[in-house]
Design a protein around this motif. Structure first.
Motif, PDB file in Angstrom:
ATOM      1  N   GLN A  99       0.802  -1.219   0.000  1.00  0.00           N
ATOM      2  CA  GLN A  99       0.000   0.000   0.000  1.00  0.00           C
ATOM      3  C   GLN A  99       0.840   1.277   0.000  1.00  0.00           C
ATOM      4  N   ARG A 100       2.171   1.146  -0.014  1.00  0.00           N
ATOM      5  CA  ARG A 100       3.010   2.348   0.112  1.00  0.00           C
ATOM      6  C   ARG A 100       4.257   2.223  -0.761  1.00  0.00           C
ATOM      7  N   MET A 101       4.272   2.992  -1.845  1.00  0.00           N
ATOM      8  CA  MET A 101       5.402   3.047  -2.774  1.00  0.00           C
ATOM      9  C   MET A 101       5.738   4.528  -2.993  1.00  0.00           C
ATOM     10  N   ILE A 102       6.887   4.952  -2.493  1.00  0.00           N
ATOM     11  CA  ILE A 102       7.207   6.373  -2.457  1.00  0.00           C
ATOM     12  C   ILE A 102       8.172   6.751  -3.588  1.00  0.00           C
ATOM     13  N   PHE A 103       7.848   7.835  -4.289  1.00  0.00           N
ATOM     14  CA  PHE A 103       8.736   8.362  -5.327  1.00  0.00           C
ATOM     15  C   PHE A 103       9.982   8.969  -4.686  1.00  0.00           C
ATOM     16  N   ARG A 104      11.162   8.486  -5.095  1.00  0.00           N
ATOM     17  CA  ARG A 104      12.424   9.092  -4.677  1.00  0.00           C
ATOM     18  C   ARG A 104      13.095   9.819  -5.832  1.00  0.00           C
ATOM     19  N   LEU A 105      12.637   9.547  -7.035  1.00  0.00           N
ATOM     20  CA  LEU A 105      13.123  10.228  -8.231  1.00  0.00           C
ATOM     21  C   LEU A 105      11.988  10.224  -9.239  1.00  0.00           C
ATOM     22  N   ALA A 106      11.806  11.338  -9.923  1.00  0.00           N
ATOM     23  CA  ALA A 106      10.804  11.412 -10.985  1.00  0.00           C
ATOM     24  C   ALA A 106      11.313  12.367 -12.051  1.00  0.00           C
ATOM     25  N   GLY A 107      11.408  11.876 -13.275  1.00  0.00           N
ATOM     26  CA  GLY A 107      11.930  12.677 -14.370  1.00  0.00           C
ATOM     27  C   GLY A 107      11.034  13.851 -14.721  1.00  0.00           C
ATOM     28  N   THR A 108      11.628  14.842 -15.349  1.00  0.00           N
ATOM     29  CA  THR A 108      10.904  16.077 -15.657  1.00  0.00           C
ATOM     30  C   THR A 108       9.741  15.847 -16.617  1.00  0.00           C
ATOM     31  N   GLU A 109       9.905  14.970 -17.593  1.00  0.00           N
ATOM     32  CA  GLU A 109       8.812  14.725 -18.538  1.00  0.00           C
ATOM     33  C   GLU A 109       7.631  14.054 -17.843  1.00  0.00           C
ATOM     34  N   ILE A 110       7.920  13.164 -16.910  1.00  0.00           N
ATOM     35  CA  ILE A 110       6.845  12.496 -16.175  1.00  0.00           C
ATOM     36  C   ILE A 110       6.086  13.511 -15.323  1.00  0.00           C
ATOM     37  N   GLU A 111       6.820  14.386 -14.637  1.00  0.00           N
ATOM     38  CA  GLU A 111       6.155  15.381 -13.800  1.00  0.00           C
ATOM     39  C   GLU A 111       5.373  16.386 -14.645  1.00  0.00           C
ATOM     40  N   THR A 112       5.867  16.690 -15.834  1.00  0.00           N
ATOM     41  CA  THR A 112       5.132  17.594 -16.721  1.00  0.00           C
ATOM     42  C   THR A 112       3.805  16.977 -17.137  1.00  0.00           C
ATOM     43  N   VAL A 113       3.838  15.707 -17.511  1.00  0.00           N
ATOM     44  CA  VAL A 113       2.608  15.022 -17.914  1.00  0.00           C
ATOM     45  C   VAL A 113       1.644  14.900 -16.731  1.00  0.00           C
ATOM     46  N   ALA A 114       2.200  14.637 -15.536  1.00  0.00           N
ATOM     47  CA  ALA A 114       1.359  14.502 -14.343  1.00  0.00           C
ATOM     48  C   ALA A 114       0.831  15.847 -13.854  1.00  0.00           C
ATOM     49  N   GLY A 115       1.548  16.919 -14.166  1.00  0.00           N
ATOM     50  CA  GLY A 115       1.120  18.245 -13.744  1.00  0.00           C
ATOM     51  C   GLY A 115       1.411  18.551 -12.294  1.00  0.00           C
ATOM     52  N   LEU A 116       2.340  17.812 -11.685  1.00  0.00           N
ATOM     53  CA  LEU A 116       2.682  18.058 -10.281  1.00  0.00           C
ATOM     54  C   LEU A 116       4.012  17.413  -9.947  1.00  0.00           C
ATOM     55  N   ARG A 117       4.592  17.870  -8.831  1.00  0.00           N
ATOM     56  CA  ARG A 117       5.820  17.270  -8.322  1.00  0.00           C
ATOM     57  C   ARG A 117       5.485  15.918  -7.696  1.00  0.00           C
ATOM     58  N   LEU A 118       6.305  14.914  -8.007  1.00  0.00           N
ATOM     59  CA  LEU A 118       6.034  13.564  -7.523  1.00  0.00           C
ATOM     60  C   LEU A 118       6.946  13.132  -6.381  1.00  0.00           C
ATOM     61  N   MET A 119       8.083  13.776  -6.210  1.00  0.00           N
ATOM     62  CA  MET A 119       9.020  13.381  -5.156  1.00  0.00           C
ATOM     63  C   MET A 119       8.320  13.333  -3.801  1.00  0.00           C
ATOM     64  N   GLY A 120       8.454  12.184  -3.110  1.00  0.00           N
ATOM     65  CA  GLY A 120       7.873  12.024  -1.788  1.00  0.00           C
ATOM     66  C   GLY A 120       6.426  11.583  -1.783  1.00  0.00           C
ATOM     67  N   ARG A 121       5.779  11.556  -2.934  1.00  0.00           N
ATOM     68  CA  ARG A 121       4.378  11.134  -2.995  1.00  0.00           C
ATOM     69  C   ARG A 121       4.266   9.614  -3.041  1.00  0.00           C
TER      70      ARG A 121
END
Length: 204
Positions: free
Chosen positions: A81-103
């Motif tokens: 139930q818990r998988m935490i982002f420790r790295l997220a590329g810029t293109e992925i965050e652009t598509v997601a529309g938000l910062r993913l680190m720590g989510r």
């Protein structure tokens, strides 16, 4: 063959993992489904692990796959139930529309999609194995059908008390207009997950 863990809620690879599994390398037909980018990640991952079942985090040479960095993620698998982002590329965050680190990647899914996301990623972390998924979306700008590919591979943490990690790639990301992003969390196409046997079998 599933890896034994000291705690089912905090997976830890045994210290003798490499000795236990040696250099076994069995790969199924899933590899034929991979995009060119996912194949490049798989080739790099194989070079990092050498003759072991899994590479350690310290073995990862991201410079060797610098072209993929904008589309890479690194997750820590604490529990199903818990998988935490420790790295997220810029293109992925652009598509997601938000910062993913720590989510939390699992919590970000729609409630009816969390079990499928959890099964795929937790299976990859604990079997261990590769995991491939396809995600149908409507293009945010054109409204046309589009499909994103995600592919993850397990990585041992350098600290034996830390959770298992997953390095992943998102391929076929849509090209978006400035300020546009995907408004719904990614869903899974079909009910059957695609697991890649890297030498430790695949989940039943």
């Amino acid at each position: 063959m599933t890896l034994p863990h000291r705690s089912s809620l905090h997976p830890q690879p045994p210290q003798n993992l490499e000795a236990a599994f040696g250099g076994a390398r069995r790969e199924g037909g899933v590899e034929a489904l991979l995009s060119d980018d996912s194949r490049q990640l798989l080739a790099a991952w194989k070079s990092w692990r050498s003759k072991r079942l899994l590479p350690h985090r310290r073995d990862m040479d991201l410079v060797s796959i610098a072209r993929l960095m904008p589309r890479l993620v690194l997750l820590e698998a604490f529990s199903p139930q818990r998988m935490i982002f420790r790295l997220a590329g810029t293109e992925i965050e652009t598509v997601a529309g938000l910062r993913l680190m720590g989510r939390d990647h699992i919590a970000m899914a729609q409630p009816d999609q969390r079990a499928a996301r959890s099964r795929l990623l937790w299976g990859a972390a604990t079997q261990p194995c590769g995991a491939l998924a396809f995600h149908p979306i409507s293009h945010p700008d054109s409204g046309r059908p589009h499909q994103i590919e995600t592919f993850v591979l397990p990585v041992l943490p350098d600290d034996s008390t830390a959770p298992m990690q997953l390095i992943g790639l998102a391929a076929h990301l849509p090209v978006l207009e400035a300020g546009s992003h995907v408004t719904r969390p990614l869903e899974y196409a079909g009910a059957r997950p695609h697991f890649l046997d890297i030498g430790g079998g695949i989940p039943a």
